[in-house]
Design an enzyme around this catalytic site. Structure first.
Site, PDB file in Angstrom:
ATOM      1  N   SER A   1       0.815  -1.211   0.000  1.00 13.81           N
ATOM      2  CA  SER A   1       0.000   0.000   0.000  1.00 13.81           C
ATOM      3  C   SER A   1       0.856   1.273   0.000  1.00 13.81           C
ATOM      4  O   SER A   1       0.352   2.361  -0.262  1.00 13.81           O
ATOM      5  CB  SER A   1      -0.938   0.025   1.216  1.00 13.81           C
ATOM      6  OG  SER A   1      -1.888  -1.015   1.146  1.00 13.81           O
TER       7      SER A   1
ATOM      8  N   GLY B   1      -4.297  -1.960  -0.875  1.00 11.18           N
ATOM      9  CA  GLY B   1      -3.449  -1.628  -2.008  1.00 11.18           C
ATOM     10  C   GLY B   1      -3.227  -0.135  -2.107  1.00 11.18           C
ATOM     11  O   GLY B   1      -3.862   0.657  -1.401  1.00 11.18           O
TER      12      GLY B   1
ATOM     13  N   GLY C   1      -2.675   3.752  -4.184  1.00 12.92           N
ATOM     14  CA  GLY C   1      -3.260   4.556  -5.248  1.00 12.92           C
ATOM     15  C   GLY C   1      -4.695   4.978  -4.997  1.00 12.92           C
ATOM     16  O   GLY C   1      -5.257   4.800  -3.912  1.00 12.92           O
TER      17      GLY C   1
ATOM     18  N   CYS D   1      -9.242  -1.682   3.538  1.00 16.57           N
ATOM     19  CA  CYS D   1      -8.457  -0.570   2.995  1.00 16.57           C
ATOM     20  C   CYS D   1      -8.910  -0.228   1.568  1.00 16.57           C
ATOM     21  O   CYS D   1     -10.042   0.211   1.383  1.00 16.57           O
ATOM     22  CB  CYS D   1      -6.968  -0.908   3.061  1.00 16.57           C
ATOM     23  SG  CYS D   1      -5.885   0.521   2.852  1.00 16.57           S
ATOM     24  N   LEU D   2      -8.069  -0.414   0.552  1.00 17.22           N
ATOM     25  CA  LEU D   2      -8.498  -0.153  -0.821  1.00 17.22           C
ATOM     26  C   LEU D   2      -9.705  -1.016  -1.167  1.00 17.22           C
ATOM     27  O   LEU D   2     -10.626  -0.580  -1.862  1.00 17.22           O
ATOM     28  CB  LEU D   2      -7.357  -0.422  -1.803  1.00 17.22           C
ATOM     29  CG  LEU D   2      -7.688  -0.212  -3.288  1.00 17.22           C
ATOM     30  CD1 LEU D   2      -7.980   1.256  -3.581  1.00 17.22           C
ATOM     31  CD2 LEU D   2      -6.549  -0.713  -4.173  1.00 17.22           C
TER      32      LEU D   2
ATOM     33  N   GLN E   1     -12.797   0.661  -0.063  1.00 16.11           N
ATOM     34  CA  GLN E   1     -13.152   1.762  -0.957  1.00 16.11           C
ATOM     35  C   GLN E   1     -13.766   1.240  -2.264  1.00 16.11           C
ATOM     36  O   GLN E   1     -14.717   1.821  -2.790  1.00 16.11           O
ATOM     37  CB  GLN E   1     -11.910   2.609  -1.239  1.00 16.11           C
ATOM     38  CG  GLN E   1     -11.341   3.266   0.012  1.00 16.11           C
ATOM     39  CD  GLN E   1      -9.880   3.661  -0.147  1.00 16.11           C
ATOM     40  OE1 GLN E   1      -9.316   3.585  -1.241  1.00 16.11           O
ATOM     41  NE2 GLN E   1      -9.264   4.083   0.949  1.00 16.11           N
TER      42      GLN E   1
ATOM     43  N   ASN F   1      -3.485   2.565   7.047  1.00 13.47           N
ATOM     44  CA  ASN F   1      -2.567   3.036   6.025  1.00 13.47           C
ATOM     45  C   ASN F   1      -3.375   3.379   4.781  1.00 13.47           C
ATOM     46  O   ASN F   1      -3.596   2.544   3.920  1.00 13.47           O
ATOM     47  CB  ASN F   1      -1.523   1.965   5.691  1.00 13.47           C
ATOM     48  CG  ASN F   1      -0.676   2.364   4.497  1.00 13.47           C
ATOM     49  OD1 ASN F   1      -0.650   3.527   4.098  1.00 13.47           O
ATOM     50  ND2 ASN F   1       0.018   1.402   3.915  1.00 13.47           N
TER      51      ASN F   1
ATOM     52  N   GLY G   1      -4.712   6.966   2.127  1.00 11.46           N
ATOM     53  CA  GLY G   1      -4.772   8.391   1.834  1.00 11.46           C
ATOM     54  C   GLY G   1      -6.093   8.819   1.241  1.00 11.46           C
ATOM     55  O   GLY G   1      -6.288  10.002   0.947  1.00 11.46           O
ATOM     56  N   PHE G   2      -7.018   7.850   1.048  1.00 11.19           N
ATOM     57  CA  PHE G   2      -8.339   8.124   0.500  1.00 11.19           C
ATOM     58  C   PHE G   2      -9.395   7.589   1.463  1.00 11.19           C
ATOM     59  O   PHE G   2      -9.112   6.723   2.298  1.00 11.19           O
ATOM     60  CB  PHE G   2      -8.507   7.468  -0.876  1.00 11.19           C
ATOM     61  CG  PHE G   2      -7.631   8.065  -1.943  1.00 11.19           C
ATOM     62  CD1 PHE G   2      -8.132   9.017  -2.828  1.00 11.19           C
ATOM     63  CD2 PHE G   2      -6.300   7.694  -2.060  1.00 11.19           C
ATOM     64  CE1 PHE G   2      -7.320   9.582  -3.804  1.00 11.19           C
ATOM     65  CE2 PHE G   2      -5.479   8.249  -3.032  1.00 11.19           C
ATOM     66  CZ  PHE G   2      -5.992   9.198  -3.908  1.00 11.19           C
TER      67      PHE G   2
ATOM     68  N   HIS H   1      -6.704  -1.871   8.820  1.00 16.61           N
ATOM     69  CA  HIS H   1      -6.027  -3.146   8.551  1.00 16.61           C
ATOM     70  C   HIS H   1      -6.221  -4.113   9.717  1.00 16.61           C
ATOM     71  O   HIS H   1      -5.454  -4.083  10.690  1.00 16.61           O
ATOM     72  CB  HIS H   1      -4.532  -2.906   8.334  1.00 16.61           C
ATOM     73  CG  HIS H   1      -4.188  -2.364   6.992  1.00 16.61           C
ATOM     74  ND1 HIS H   1      -3.494  -3.085   6.047  1.00 16.61           N
ATOM     75  CD2 HIS H   1      -4.462  -1.166   6.427  1.00 16.61           C
ATOM     76  CE1 HIS H   1      -3.336  -2.351   4.956  1.00 16.61           C
ATOM     77  NE2 HIS H   1      -3.918  -1.181   5.164  1.00 16.61           N
TER      78      HIS H   1
ATOM     79  N   GLU I   1      -5.552  -7.187   9.920  1.00 10.08           N
ATOM     80  CA  GLU I   1      -4.446  -8.145  10.084  1.00 10.08           C
ATOM     81  C   GLU I   1      -3.371  -7.568  10.998  1.00 10.08           C
ATOM     82  O   GLU I   1      -2.575  -8.289  11.586  1.00 10.08           O
ATOM     83  CB  GLU I   1      -3.864  -8.549   8.723  1.00 10.08           C
ATOM     84  CG  GLU I   1      -2.802  -7.636   8.143  1.00 10.08           C
ATOM     85  CD  GLU I   1      -3.353  -6.298   7.684  1.00 10.08           C
ATOM     86  OE1 GLU I   1      -2.554  -5.354   7.543  1.00 10.08           O
ATOM     87  OE2 GLU I   1      -4.577  -6.195   7.457  1.00 10.08           O
TER      88      GLU I   1
END
Length: 374
Positions: free
Chosen positions: A47, A226, A228, A254-255, A258, A296, A298-299, A342, A344
Site C-alpha cells: 500500500s 493496495g 493509489g 483498505c483499498l 473503498q 494506512n 490516503g483516501f 487493517h 491483520e
C-alpha cells in the site's frame, strides 16, 4: 564517513540529514506513519508503493530486520525517512541491520531529519510530492522535477504491485472454505490469518476478468488493501457486484473497502494527509466498542449524517473518532462488509482480528443455507 543528504518537498521546504540505505535520488508522495515498531512491515506493505514514508517515532532500526516479518517479497516504499538510526541493533530474531537491508534492496533513505517538523508541515499543508537526494543537488532544479511527478489522485498503482500469476495458499489443516483473494497489494499476514481459519486461498491478479471470478464458484471473496486512487481501479467493481449478487460473502479492507463502496454507488476522496500508524481509534457502532486500529490510507469513502450518499444499500458500521471519517460498511441485504483499516495488524494491535472470524461465519452461514435449500 557521513554523506549529507536532503529531503525537498514540492513547496520548496528542505529537510537536511545524512544518506541512509542506498544512494541516489528517490521521488514519491511524502507521508508519515505513527507506529513505534514494525518498520519492516511498513517497508514491505504494498500500500506504500509510490510513497516516501516518514516514521514519527525517533528510533528506527534498533531491532534490525529478519525474513519472517516481510509482508511482501521486499520493500515497496519509494523512500524512507527517519530521525535517528541507532549505530547498533539487537534482537534474537535479527538477521541484518536496517541500513544493510535497505542497501541490499536499493531503497534510498535519509536519517537525521527533524521528523517532528516534517510531520507538522505535512499535517498543516497536506501530503505532497517530494524527493530524497544528495545534499549537493541543485534545489531549484530538483523542485521542478518533483512538480513534474504525477499526483497520487488518479493513479492506479494496484496493478503494479499485484501478482502476475494466480497462486495458492494452503490452509492450516483441513480445508473448510475456498476463498479468492483479489490482490491489489495484499499483505502476507492477511493470507496467513485466512489460512489459519481453514481457508484455502487462491490469490488472483488485479486484472482477473469478472467472468473468471464468478465461474470459480468460491465460498468467499477477499478484496485486499493496495496503493493509489480507488477511482482509478474501476475494473474491480463489476466483479464485486456480480459475485455478491450470487450470495457469496465479500470482505474488503483498505483499498478493498473503498472499491466495495464505489461498487454500490459511493464516492471516494483524497484525505489531507491520510491515516497511517497503529494507534487510530475507531468506534464500532453496533455496540459502541472502541477498537485501536492499524491504518494506512490516503483516501476515504464520502459519508454524511444520513449515511453514504449515492449508496443507500450500504450501512455505516464503524467511524473514526479522530476525524469522523467512515471506517466500516456493510450491505443491507447481501453478505458484504468492509473496513477502512487493517485488521491483520502487521504491525499494530489485534483488536480487529475478529473480522476474519466474521468472514468465516458468513461463509458458514451460506453453506448451511445451501444445505437446507438442497
Amino acid at each position: 564517513m557521513p554523506h549529507p543528504a536532503v529531503l525537498i518537498l514540492e513547496d520548496g521546504r528542505a529537510f537536511r540529514g545524512e544518506a541512509y540505505g542506498a544512494r541516489g535520488t528517490a521521488f514519491g508522495e511524502v507521508v508519515f506513519n505513527t507506529s513505534m515498531t514494525g518498520y519492516q512491515e511498513v517497508l514491505t506493505d504494498p500500500s506504500y508503493s509510490g510513497q516516501i514514508v516518514t516514521m514519527t517515532y525517533p528510533l528506527i532500526g534498533n531491532y534490525g530486520v529478519n525474513a519472517e516479518d516481510e509482508e511482501s517479497a521486499g520493500p515497496q516504499v519509494a523512500g524512507f525517512v527517519l530521525h535517528e538510526a541507532p549505530p547498533a541493533y539487537s534482537n534474537w530474531r535479527a538477521a541484518e541491520s536496517l541500513d544493510a537491508y535497505l542497501q541490499r534492496h536499493g531503497v534510498i533513505a535519509i536519517s537525521g531529519v527533524d521528523t517532528r517538523a516534517l510531520t507538522r508541515h505535512i499535517r498543516s499543508l497536506g501530503s505532497m510530492r517530494g524527493a530524497i537526494a544528495p545534499a549537493e543537488v541543485d534545489a531549484d532544479e530538483l523542485v521542478g522535477q518533483i512538480r513534474a511527478q504525477p499526483q497520487m489522485a488518479g493513479l492506479d498503482l494496484a496493478c503494479g504491485v499485484s501478482t502476475d500469476e494466480r497462486y495458492r495458499v494452503p490452509p492450516a489443516g483441513e480445508t473448510r472454505y475456498r476463498v479468492l483473494a483479489y490482490d491489489f497489494g495484499v499483505k502476507s499476514h492477511s493470507l496467513k490469518l485466512l489460512a489459519q481459519r481453514g481457508c484455502e486461498v487462491t490469490v488472483l491478479p488485479a486484472t482477473t476478468p469478472t467472468e473468471e471470478i464468478v465461474a470459480a464458484g468460491a465460498d468467499g471473496l477477499f478484496v485486499s488493501n493496495g496503493p493509489g486512487d480507488p477511482e482509478a481501479v474501476g475494473h474491480a467493481l463489476d466483479a464485486i457486484r456480480a459475485l455478491s449478487g450470487t450470495g457469496t460473502p465479500v470482505f474488503g479492507i483498505c483499498l478493498g473497502h473503498q472499491l466495495i463502496a464505489r461498487a454500490f454507488g459511493a464516492e471516494t476522496y483524497k484525505l489531507k494527509y491520510g491515516h497511517r500508524g497503529g494507534n487510530h481509534p475507531v468506534r464500532r457502532l453496533s455496540d459502541g466498542a472502541v477498537e485501536i486500529t492499524a491504518q494506512n490510507h490516503g483516501f476515504a469513502v464520502r459519508g454524511d449524517e444520513g449515511g453514504i450518499p449515492g449508496a443507500p444499500e450500504l450501512q455505516v458500521t464503524h467511524m473514526n473518532l479522530n476525524d469522523g471519517t467512515v471506517e466500516g460498511l456493510q450491505h443491507r441485504e447481501r453478505p458484504v462488509f468492509s473496513v477502512q483499516y487493517h485488521p491483520e495488524a502487521a504491525p499494530g494491535p489485534h483488536d480487529s482480528r475478529y473480522l476474519f472470524d466474521r468472514f468465516v461465519d458468513e461463509m458458514e452461514r451460506r453453506a448451511r443455507g445451501m444445505q437446507v435449500d438442497a
